[in-house]
Design a protein around this motif. Structure first.
Motif, PDB file in Angstrom:
ATOM      1  N   LEU A   1       0.545  -1.133   0.153  1.00 23.59           N
ATOM      2  CA  LEU A   1       0.064   0.081  -0.096  1.00 23.59           C
ATOM      3  C   LEU A   1       0.746   1.312  -0.021  1.00 23.59           C
ATOM      4  N   ALA A   2       2.016   1.255   0.490  1.00 22.00           N
ATOM      5  CA  ALA A   2       3.082   2.215   0.435  1.00 22.00           C
ATOM      6  C   ALA A   2       3.918   2.380  -0.711  1.00 22.00           C
ATOM      7  N   CYS A   3       3.911   1.702  -1.518  1.00 24.49           N
ATOM      8  CA  CYS A   3       4.787   1.526  -2.841  1.00 24.49           C
ATOM      9  C   CYS A   3       4.090   2.229  -4.016  1.00 24.49           C
TER      10      CYS A   3
ATOM     11  N   LYS B   1       8.749   1.366  10.149  1.00 18.26           N
ATOM     12  CA  LYS B   1       7.321   1.041   9.525  1.00 18.26           C
ATOM     13  C   LYS B   1       6.345   1.667  10.335  1.00 18.26           C
ATOM     14  N   PHE B   2       5.215   1.859   9.538  1.00 21.35           N
ATOM     15  CA  PHE B   2       4.081   2.489  10.274  1.00 21.35           C
ATOM     16  C   PHE B   2       2.981   2.064   9.451  1.00 21.35           C
ATOM     17  N   TYR B   3       2.369   0.913   9.651  1.00 21.38           N
ATOM     18  CA  TYR B   3       1.107   0.452   8.772  1.00 21.38           C
ATOM     19  C   TYR B   3      -0.183   0.073   9.373  1.00 21.38           C
ATOM     20  N   VAL B   4      -1.265   0.548   8.787  1.00 18.84           N
ATOM     21  CA  VAL B   4      -2.556   0.130   9.489  1.00 18.84           C
ATOM     22  C   VAL B   4      -3.196  -0.767   8.481  1.00 18.84           C
ATOM     23  N   ASP B   5      -3.769  -1.434   8.810  1.00 20.46           N
ATOM     24  CA  ASP B   5      -4.636  -2.323   7.960  1.00 20.46           C
ATOM     25  C   ASP B   5      -5.532  -1.629   7.139  1.00 20.46           C
TER      26      ASP B   5
ATOM     27  N   LEU C   1      -9.042  -0.020   8.329  1.00 22.23           N
ATOM     28  CA  LEU C   1      -8.957   0.999   9.184  1.00 22.23           C
ATOM     29  C   LEU C   1      -8.510   2.423   8.509  1.00 22.23           C
ATOM     30  N   HIS C   2      -8.307   2.415   7.371  1.00 23.34           N
ATOM     31  CA  HIS C   2      -7.572   3.879   7.109  1.00 23.34           C
ATOM     32  C   HIS C   2      -8.973   4.826   7.224  1.00 23.34           C
ATOM     33  N   GLY C   3      -8.588   5.926   7.627  1.00 25.73           N
ATOM     34  CA  GLY C   3      -9.634   7.181   7.836  1.00 25.73           C
ATOM     35  C   GLY C   3     -10.288   6.836   8.921  1.00 25.73           C
ATOM     36  N   SER C   4     -10.070   5.908   9.868  1.00 21.55           N
ATOM     37  CA  SER C   4     -10.980   5.325  10.978  1.00 21.55           C
ATOM     38  C   SER C   4     -10.354   6.297  12.613  1.00 21.55           C
TER      39      SER C   4
ATOM     40  N   ALA D   1      -7.280   5.055  13.716  1.00 20.24           N
ATOM     41  CA  ALA D   1      -6.587   4.022  14.010  1.00 20.24           C
ATOM     42  C   ALA D   1      -5.046   4.474  14.060  1.00 20.24           C
ATOM     43  N   ALA D   2      -4.799   5.089  12.897  1.00 18.67           N
ATOM     44  CA  ALA D   2      -3.366   5.653  12.551  1.00 18.67           C
ATOM     45  C   ALA D   2      -3.038   6.709  13.679  1.00 18.67           C
ATOM     46  N   ARG D   3      -3.769   7.427  13.863  1.00 18.80           N
ATOM     47  CA  ARG D   3      -3.704   8.484  15.210  1.00 18.80           C
ATOM     48  C   ARG D   3      -3.533   7.836  16.485  1.00 18.80           C
TER      49      ARG D   3
ATOM     50  N   GLY E   1       5.489   9.886  -3.482  1.00 17.81           N
ATOM     51  CA  GLY E   1       4.128   9.766  -4.283  1.00 17.81           C
ATOM     52  C   GLY E   1       3.117   9.219  -3.144  1.00 17.81           C
ATOM     53  N   ASN E   2       3.685   9.054  -1.810  1.00 20.01           N
ATOM     54  CA  ASN E   2       2.564   8.378  -1.232  1.00 20.01           C
ATOM     55  C   ASN E   2       1.828   9.450  -0.253  1.00 20.01           C
ATOM     56  N   ALA E   3       0.746  10.151  -1.025  1.00 14.29           N
ATOM     57  CA  ALA E   3       0.153  11.191  -0.885  1.00 14.29           C
ATOM     58  C   ALA E   3      -0.599  11.120   0.488  1.00 14.29           C
ATOM     59  N   ARG E   4      -1.332   9.961   0.703  1.00  8.64           N
ATOM     60  CA  ARG E   4      -1.924   9.674   1.926  1.00  8.64           C
ATOM     61  C   ARG E   4      -1.212   9.925   3.289  1.00  8.64           C
ATOM     62  N   ALA E   5      -0.138   9.151   3.026  1.00  5.71           N
ATOM     63  CA  ALA E   5       0.757   9.345   4.210  1.00  5.71           C
ATOM     64  C   ALA E   5       1.332  10.568   4.563  1.00  5.71           C
ATOM     65  N   ARG E   6       1.939  11.196   3.458  1.00  6.74           N
ATOM     66  CA  ARG E   6       2.228  12.410   3.708  1.00  6.74           C
ATOM     67  C   ARG E   6       1.275  13.622   4.323  1.00  6.74           C
ATOM     68  N   ALA E   7       0.101  13.314   3.799  1.00 11.42           N
ATOM     69  CA  ALA E   7      -1.122  14.269   4.336  1.00 11.42           C
ATOM     70  C   ALA E   7      -1.258  13.915   5.670  1.00 11.42           C
ATOM     71  N   PHE E   8      -1.294  12.740   6.203  1.00  7.79           N
ATOM     72  CA  PHE E   8      -1.403  12.052   7.479  1.00  7.79           C
ATOM     73  C   PHE E   8      -0.165  12.694   8.680  1.00  7.79           C
ATOM     74  N   TYR E   9       0.979  12.488   8.151  1.00 10.83           N
ATOM     75  CA  TYR E   9       2.223  12.842   8.946  1.00 10.83           C
ATOM     76  C   TYR E   9       2.380  14.478   8.857  1.00 10.83           C
ATOM     77  N   THR E  10       1.883  15.245   7.726  1.00  8.80           N
ATOM     78  CA  THR E  10       2.031  16.752   7.905  1.00  8.80           C
ATOM     79  C   THR E  10       0.779  17.127   8.880  1.00  8.80           C
ATOM     80  N   ARG E  11      -0.138  16.579   8.697  1.00  6.04           N
ATOM     81  CA  ARG E  11      -1.436  17.096   9.786  1.00  6.04           C
ATOM     82  C   ARG E  11      -0.809  16.667  11.200  1.00  6.04           C
ATOM     83  N   SER E  12      -0.116  15.764  11.189  1.00  2.84           N
ATOM     84  CA  SER E  12       0.173  15.194  12.680  1.00  2.84           C
ATOM     85  C   SER E  12       1.578  16.070  13.258  1.00  2.84           C
TER      86      SER E  12
HETATM   87  C1  COA Z   1      -0.403   6.281   6.083  1.00  2.91           C
HETATM   88  C2  COA Z   1      -1.610   5.885   6.886  1.00  2.91           C
HETATM   89  C3  COA Z   1      -0.805   5.278   8.283  1.00  2.91           C
HETATM   90  C4  COA Z   1      -2.427   6.917   7.498  1.00  2.91           C
HETATM   91  O1  COA Z   1      -3.492   6.536   8.026  1.00  2.91           O
HETATM   92  P1  COA Z   1      -4.761   6.993   7.406  1.00  2.91           P
HETATM   93  O2  COA Z   1      -6.082   6.419   8.387  1.00  2.91           O
HETATM   94  O3  COA Z   1      -5.179   6.635   6.200  1.00  2.91           O
HETATM   95  O4  COA Z   1      -4.853   8.571   7.635  1.00  2.91           O
HETATM   96  P2  COA Z   1      -6.065   9.531   7.677  1.00  2.91           P
HETATM   97  O5  COA Z   1      -7.323   8.877   6.973  1.00  2.91           O
HETATM   98  O6  COA Z   1      -6.185  10.125   9.177  1.00  2.91           O
HETATM   99  O7  COA Z   1      -5.497  10.829   6.925  1.00  2.91           O
HETATM  100  C5  COA Z   1      -5.056  10.852   5.432  1.00  2.91           C
HETATM  101  C6  COA Z   1      -5.105  12.090   4.758  1.00  2.91           C
HETATM  102  O8  COA Z   1      -4.765  11.930   3.447  1.00  2.91           O
HETATM  103  C7  COA Z   1      -5.997  12.225   2.512  1.00  2.91           C
HETATM  104  N1  COA Z   1      -5.867  11.487   1.673  1.00  2.91           N
HETATM  105  C8  COA Z   1      -6.718  10.166   1.396  1.00  2.91           C
HETATM  106  N2  COA Z   1      -6.450   9.817   0.064  1.00  2.91           N
HETATM  107  C9  COA Z   1      -5.358  10.288  -0.455  1.00  2.91           C
HETATM  108  C10 COA Z   1      -4.800  10.620  -1.746  1.00  2.91           C
HETATM  109  N3  COA Z   1      -5.014   9.707  -2.451  1.00  2.91           N
HETATM  110  N4  COA Z   1      -3.989  11.595  -2.130  1.00  2.91           N
HETATM  111  C11 COA Z   1      -3.872  12.753  -1.061  1.00  2.91           C
HETATM  112  N5  COA Z   1      -4.364  12.726   0.138  1.00  2.91           N
HETATM  113  C12 COA Z   1      -5.377  11.762   0.432  1.00  2.91           C
HETATM  114  C13 COA Z   1      -6.863  12.280   3.801  1.00  2.91           C
HETATM  115  O9  COA Z   1      -8.030  13.087   3.284  1.00  2.91           O
HETATM  116  C14 COA Z   1      -6.445  12.899   4.781  1.00  2.91           C
HETATM  117  O10 COA Z   1      -6.128  14.154   4.742  1.00  2.91           O
HETATM  118  P3  COA Z   1      -6.388  15.205   5.822  1.00  2.91           P
HETATM  119  O11 COA Z   1      -5.541  14.926   6.974  1.00  2.91           O
HETATM  120  O12 COA Z   1      -6.607  16.418   5.283  1.00  2.91           O
HETATM  121  O13 COA Z   1      -7.782  14.789   6.618  1.00  2.91           O
HETATM  122  C15 COA Z   1      -2.140   4.643   6.357  1.00  2.91           C
HETATM  123  O14 COA Z   1      -2.912   5.230   5.282  1.00  2.91           O
HETATM  124  C16 COA Z   1      -1.701   3.467   5.905  1.00  2.91           C
HETATM  125  O15 COA Z   1      -1.160   2.639   6.586  1.00  2.91           O
HETATM  126  N6  COA Z   1      -0.975   3.609   4.790  1.00  2.91           N
HETATM  127  C17 COA Z   1      -0.490   2.410   3.998  1.00  2.91           C
HETATM  128  C18 COA Z   1       0.952   2.000   4.675  1.00  2.91           C
HETATM  129  C19 COA Z   1       1.559   3.438   4.500  1.00  2.91           C
HETATM  130  O16 COA Z   1       1.587   4.286   3.446  1.00  2.91           O
HETATM  131  N7  COA Z   1       2.547   3.659   5.442  1.00  2.91           N
HETATM  132  C20 COA Z   1       3.520   4.857   5.743  1.00  2.91           C
HETATM  133  C21 COA Z   1       4.713   4.313   5.045  1.00  2.91           C
HETATM  134  S1  COA Z   1       5.979   5.278   6.281  1.00  2.91           S
END
Ligand code: COA
Length: 175
Positions: free
Chosen positions: A24-26, A99-103, A106-109, A111-113, A138-149
């Motif tokens: 999921l992170a690749c 490593k930081f990985y959520v099933d 549970l993304h968006g739930s 659980a990551a926080r 390119g891992n936009a979701r993780a970057r958004a989560f970490y930046t918000r954190s």
């Molecule tokens: C990274 C991870 C831990 C984050 O947990 P999460 O529950 O998904 O995070 P959240 O839903 O709280 O936040 C994700 C943010 O990305 C945003 N987002 C979701 N999909 C997105 C996408 N395709 N592009 C950009 N942003 C996206 C969400 O809206 C949210 O933004 P917000 O902070 O502005 O609300 C989880 O997605 C995960 O385990 N991913 C797979 C493994 C991974 O990538 N681990 C990190 C490797 S270091």
């Protein structure tokens, strides 16, 4: 959900979760064979047995009420997980989140926080001045989560998966 140190007999459970979640992170263009090679080398049962039994390594597991392990964090003291990144980091001492990985279910739930809060507690108890990690650019979701954190970008590094180089962004959270 509770977060606690992983147990010595949980290597197989963690390897299973890691094999499910690492892809999921690749980046989408990374060939499946390269991903499988990385999983076999670094995320199989023997690898987790090593992580669970090596000084300087900590594995935290998120466990649901029904007992299922649904997220994990692998922490490595200092910059040992990639010494080439040491010069990018401001906090000393620091702890790396290897490593930081959520099933995926549970993304968006939230659980990551919850898992990140436990990692932060671990860092504070260890008197670390920061946490750091690297994730694919390119891992936009993780970057958004970490930046918000509260993580801030420190630079980039090259991360090799199955013999192929990928660009990661390096992030640090001051504690
Ligand atoms: C990274 C991870 C831990 C984050 O947990 P999460 O529950 O998904 O995070 P959240 O839903 O709280 O936040 C994700 C943010 O990305 C945003 N987002 C979701 N999909 C997105 C996408 N395709 N592009 C950009 N942003 C996206 C969400 O809206 C949210 O933004 P917000 O902070 O502005 O609300 C989880 O997605 C995960 O385990 N991913 C797979 C493994 C991974 O990538 N681990 C990190 C490797 S270091």
């Amino acid at each position: 959900m509770v977060v606690r140190p992983a147990l010595p007999d949980e290597a197989a459970t963690l390897a299973d979760l890691a094999a499910r979640t690492f892809p999921l992170a690749c980046p989408p263009e990374l060939p499946r064979e390269a991903i499988e090679e990385f999983i076999t080398e670094h995320l199989d049962v023997d690898a987790f047995r090593g992580y669970l039994n090596t000084d300087g390594y900590t594995v935290l597991a998120s466990v649901r009420a029904d007992g299922e392990v649904c997220a994990y964090a692998l922490l490595v003291d200092g910059a040992a997980m990639d010494p080439a990144c040491a010069h990018l980091l401001a906090g000393d001492p620091t702890i790396g989140i290897s490593k930081f990985y959520v099933d995926q279910s549970l993304h968006g739930s939230g659980a990551a926080r919850i898992l990140l809060d436990a990692v932060i507690d671990h860092g504070r108890l260890a008197d670390a001045r920061s946490l750091w990690l690297a994730t694919n650019v390119g891992n936009a979701r993780a970057r958004a989560f970490y930046t918000r954190s509260g993580f801030v970008e420190r630079g980039t590094r090259i991360f090799t998966v199955g013999g192929l180089d990928n660009q990661d962004v390096v992030l640090e959270l001051p504690l």
